[in-house]
Design an enzyme around this catalytic site. Sequence first.
Site, PDB file in Angstrom:
ATOM      1  CB  ALA A   1      33.925  27.801  46.129  1.00  0.00           C
TER       2      ALA A   1
ATOM      3  N   GLY B   1      38.774  26.893  48.304  1.00  0.00           N
ATOM      4  CA  GLY B   1      38.390  25.491  48.484  1.00  0.00           C
ATOM      5  C   GLY B   1      39.449  24.530  47.979  1.00  0.00           C
TER       6      GLY B   1
ATOM      7  CD  GLU C   1      38.228  25.884  52.734  1.00  0.00           C
ATOM      8  OE1 GLU C   1      37.535  26.048  51.715  1.00  0.00           O
ATOM      9  OE2 GLU C   1      37.828  26.100  53.883  1.00  0.00           O
TER      10      GLU C   1
ATOM     11  CD  GLU D   1      38.208  30.935  50.654  1.00  0.00           C
ATOM     12  OE1 GLU D   1      39.285  31.470  50.997  1.00  0.00           O
ATOM     13  OE2 GLU D   1      38.095  29.729  50.431  1.00  0.00           O
TER      14      GLU D   1
HETATM   15  N1  COA Z   1      34.766  30.268  40.169  1.00  0.00           N
HETATM   16  C1  COA Z   1      34.275  30.452  38.945  1.00  0.00           C
HETATM   17  N2  COA Z   1      34.949  31.007  37.934  1.00  0.00           N
HETATM   18  C2  COA Z   1      36.220  31.373  38.188  1.00  0.00           C
HETATM   19  C3  COA Z   1      36.808  31.230  39.449  1.00  0.00           C
HETATM   20  C4  COA Z   1      36.037  30.636  40.476  1.00  0.00           C
HETATM   21  N3  COA Z   1      36.526  30.431  41.692  1.00  0.00           N
HETATM   22  N4  COA Z   1      38.068  31.710  39.384  1.00  0.00           N
HETATM   23  C5  COA Z   1      38.261  32.129  38.136  1.00  0.00           C
HETATM   24  N5  COA Z   1      37.141  31.930  37.409  1.00  0.00           N
HETATM   25  C6  COA Z   1      36.954  32.233  35.985  1.00  0.00           C
HETATM   26  C7  COA Z   1      37.047  33.719  35.699  1.00  0.00           C
HETATM   27  O1  COA Z   1      35.795  34.342  35.869  1.00  0.00           O
HETATM   28  C8  COA Z   1      37.513  33.729  34.262  1.00  0.00           C
HETATM   29  O2  COA Z   1      36.373  33.471  33.465  1.00  0.00           O
HETATM   30  P1  COA Z   1      36.219  34.159  32.034  1.00  0.00           P
HETATM   31  O3  COA Z   1      37.374  33.641  31.228  1.00  0.00           O
HETATM   32  O4  COA Z   1      34.879  33.702  31.582  1.00  0.00           O
HETATM   33  O5  COA Z   1      36.305  35.644  32.290  1.00  0.00           O
HETATM   34  C9  COA Z   1      38.417  32.495  34.184  1.00  0.00           C
HETATM   35  O6  COA Z   1      38.042  31.648  35.284  1.00  0.00           O
HETATM   36  C10 COA Z   1      39.897  32.780  34.287  1.00  0.00           C
HETATM   37  O7  COA Z   1      40.104  33.606  35.425  1.00  0.00           O
HETATM   38  P2  COA Z   1      41.118  34.842  35.390  1.00  0.00           P
HETATM   39  O8  COA Z   1      41.056  35.490  36.720  1.00  0.00           O
HETATM   40  O9  COA Z   1      40.841  35.667  34.204  1.00  0.00           O
HETATM   41  O10 COA Z   1      42.500  34.066  35.156  1.00  0.00           O
HETATM   42  P3  COA Z   1      43.905  34.286  35.830  1.00  0.00           P
HETATM   43  O11 COA Z   1      44.762  33.227  35.281  1.00  0.00           O
HETATM   44  O12 COA Z   1      44.307  35.710  35.709  1.00  0.00           O
HETATM   45  O13 COA Z   1      43.709  34.047  37.405  1.00  0.00           O
HETATM   46  C11 COA Z   1      43.008  32.891  39.386  1.00  0.00           C
HETATM   47  C12 COA Z   1      43.353  32.782  37.881  1.00  0.00           C
HETATM   48  C13 COA Z   1      42.525  31.560  39.820  1.00  0.00           C
HETATM   49  C14 COA Z   1      44.258  33.277  40.182  1.00  0.00           C
HETATM   50  C15 COA Z   1      41.930  33.999  39.580  1.00  0.00           C
HETATM   51  O14 COA Z   1      40.862  33.748  38.704  1.00  0.00           O
HETATM   52  C16 COA Z   1      41.355  34.062  40.970  1.00  0.00           C
HETATM   53  O15 COA Z   1      41.933  34.698  41.840  1.00  0.00           O
HETATM   54  N6  COA Z   1      40.199  33.417  41.179  1.00  0.00           N
HETATM   55  C17 COA Z   1      39.499  33.472  42.426  1.00  0.00           C
HETATM   56  C18 COA Z   1      40.179  32.594  43.422  1.00  0.00           C
HETATM   57  C19 COA Z   1      39.410  32.626  44.706  1.00  0.00           C
HETATM   58  O16 COA Z   1      39.124  33.659  45.260  1.00  0.00           O
HETATM   59  N7  COA Z   1      39.111  31.449  45.189  1.00  0.00           N
HETATM   60  C20 COA Z   1      38.320  31.334  46.358  1.00  0.00           C
HETATM   61  C21 COA Z   1      36.902  31.284  45.944  1.00  0.00           C
HETATM   62  S1  COA Z   1      35.858  31.169  47.329  1.00  0.00           S
END
Ligand code: COA
Length: 651
Positions: free
Chosen positions: A82, A121, A124, A144
């Site tokens: 999400a 999501g 999902e 999450e």
């Molecule tokens: N929503 C909004 N922004 C997100 C996001 C999300 N779910 N996931 C990542 N971002 C943004 C980060 O804030 C970052 O932004 P920035 O460049 O402005 O700082 C950018 O995307 C890259 O994320 P980053 O974590 O630095 O990259 P990464 O390659 O190391 O890791 C992920 C990528 C997806 C593994 C990691 O961002 C992550 O674990 N995200 C959350 C996933 C999650 O919990 N999903 C369930 C959400 S309910």
Amino acid sequence: MSEGTALGTQLAAPAPETSFSSTVAARIDANIGFIYIDNPPVNALSHSVRSGLSAAVRTFSDAPGVQAIIVIGKGQTFPAGADIREFGRPIEEPALNAVNLSIEACRKPVIAAIHGTALGGGLEIALACHFRIALASARLGLPEVKLGVIPGAGGTQRLPRLIGIEQALRAIATSRILDAAEALQLGLVDAIVADDLHAHAIRFAQQVIAEGRPLRLVRDLQDKLAPASAGVFDEFESNLPARLRNRLAATRAIRSVRNAAALPFDEGLRKEREYVEECKASPQSAALQYVFFAERAAFKFDGYIAGALAGPEPLVGIAGAGALRTPLAAALLIGGCRVLLFDQNARALSDASSAIVERLERLSSKGRIASRQELQSLTAALEVTSEAASLRHCTAVIEVEPDMLSSKSAIVGALSALVGEKTALITTTALLSVDEIAAASRRPANVVGMHFFIPASTMRQVEIVRTDRSSNLAASIAVELSRRLEKIPVVSRDCDGFVGDRTLRAYLKEAIAILEEGVPAAHIDAALRDFGMAHGPFELCDFIGLDLAQRILDGRSGPGETGTKLIDLQRAGTPDGMPAHAGTSIPKILAAAIVERCLLAAAAEAKRLVAEGIVSRPSDVDIVWVNGLGFPEHCGGPLFWATQTTASVQR
Ligand code: COA
């Protein structure tokens, strides 16, 4: 005519991509409809993705030429969750749950083609599809709970139906991420492919069409829903890892998975929604989302140079014989660096190199290194030299001498005479002045400090210490190395104790003051442990060693009153000495007062650090506490906690 119907007719023949929203495009290739999600950087499921996806599915459902639908992410990943930035606002329709129900109800096979990280999501959506195919490098999970919520678009109901109760509990309640091979083994994906996901997805879809394979609706699966025993949920909850103690989202995740086994699908889905709303309204989710963004913000500082670590496999020199040498070298190799190990003494060099290879082998036997082949290539990336001059080719040279000013200054001084203008000279220290070490060098602009927390191999935190003369390039290289080490860097100016130890000192002093007022150490420890700290303050002193605790209390000025007091108290023994660790119960009001006094002392020092410009933002101090000092993540760090507590007192 709706946008969807117009496209349905228009796409009867191969057609270029058509936009359904600013982030979703679609295309028909022969008899297959492709839906592309394109919302960089991580394809987060913002409103435009949900609405575009929903419209595209509707359109392809009605398009006569389309026999199967493939959902695929553009760029680096399948949706990674999400859009967290939308969390605080009311959901704009369509909600993901409705989109997923429409995917599941589609009468044509819908296939998720997964690469990168299918998280939250994103996974999902894949679970609502009828089939899933993934690239071998893909990772899948429902993390999450890490953000203080639970999956809210069917994840807690569909995942157990696909991989069974026990595995789903682990994946959801502890945010465990699966790699593609494990996902295949558990039945989460139907196939994995080594490359060319697009072509393989088409082949998979054609096979499904040719075989007339029945659609597999995860909601209808029953065979994996029986838990191994009735007590499995309670047992799982009581064995949750310490970091998830008191975590609302973890308990609700368990409850929701329990519902999957006990209730009809739609009822389970309704309850899942209720829990999501409850979690979202909790202060814990606000704190966890704050930490998520604070950790990402920490990588950027004023003057940060992206790409400072040149090349995909930068060469990092390691010089010095301290305890950090082996774990640091191994972690750098695993992080994709080449390591050049320097020691003048041939015997010492060979021993050090063997210790690093042994460590890699141990990590490999624990599964931390994927294959024998990878182990070999990591070992091959370790080079050794007894010629100091060879270090001049390195992007960074890290000295790991024991923490004494004379030896650190000598080694950094010698290195500074060898390296070029762009090489970062990194001194690893917990207690010394980086300014003084840099002053002994010919290139003070190249010198930055790195402070690893104890134990260095497991603690996620590292402090990057800049002097007034450190260049942005050197600091940026240190930040990028932290990324390779899978640690969170906080950039700090040089000061006595840096960020962590300086605030820890204030906290420990307060704990000692309370002890002197007559509260037993065991009570103080218990109060802070119950609050969620990994250790009580006196337990922490035991854990890191009383010598080090005393040095943290004394700081750079050397033995002082509080440090000596700690040692005296320890010698004096109980009742006011060191703690009787577990099983202590104390009145709630006393516990609350202890917690408040200790944490407010830390928060007050944190404010001073921000005011003095030692760190550039308050959240930097908070994440040092969360990742380096065992502060409960769901309380956000001492400053965040203090702000929330003051606000709630004022309400
Ligand atoms: N929503 C909004 N922004 C997100 C996001 C999300 N779910 N996931 C990542 N971002 C943004 C980060 O804030 C970052 O932004 P920035 O460049 O402005 O700082 C950018 O995307 C890259 O994320 P980053 O974590 O630095 O990259 P990464 O390659 O190391 O890791 C992920 C990528 C997806 C593994 C990691 O961002 C992550 O674990 N995200 C959350 C996933 C999650 O919990 N999903 C369930 C959400 S309910």
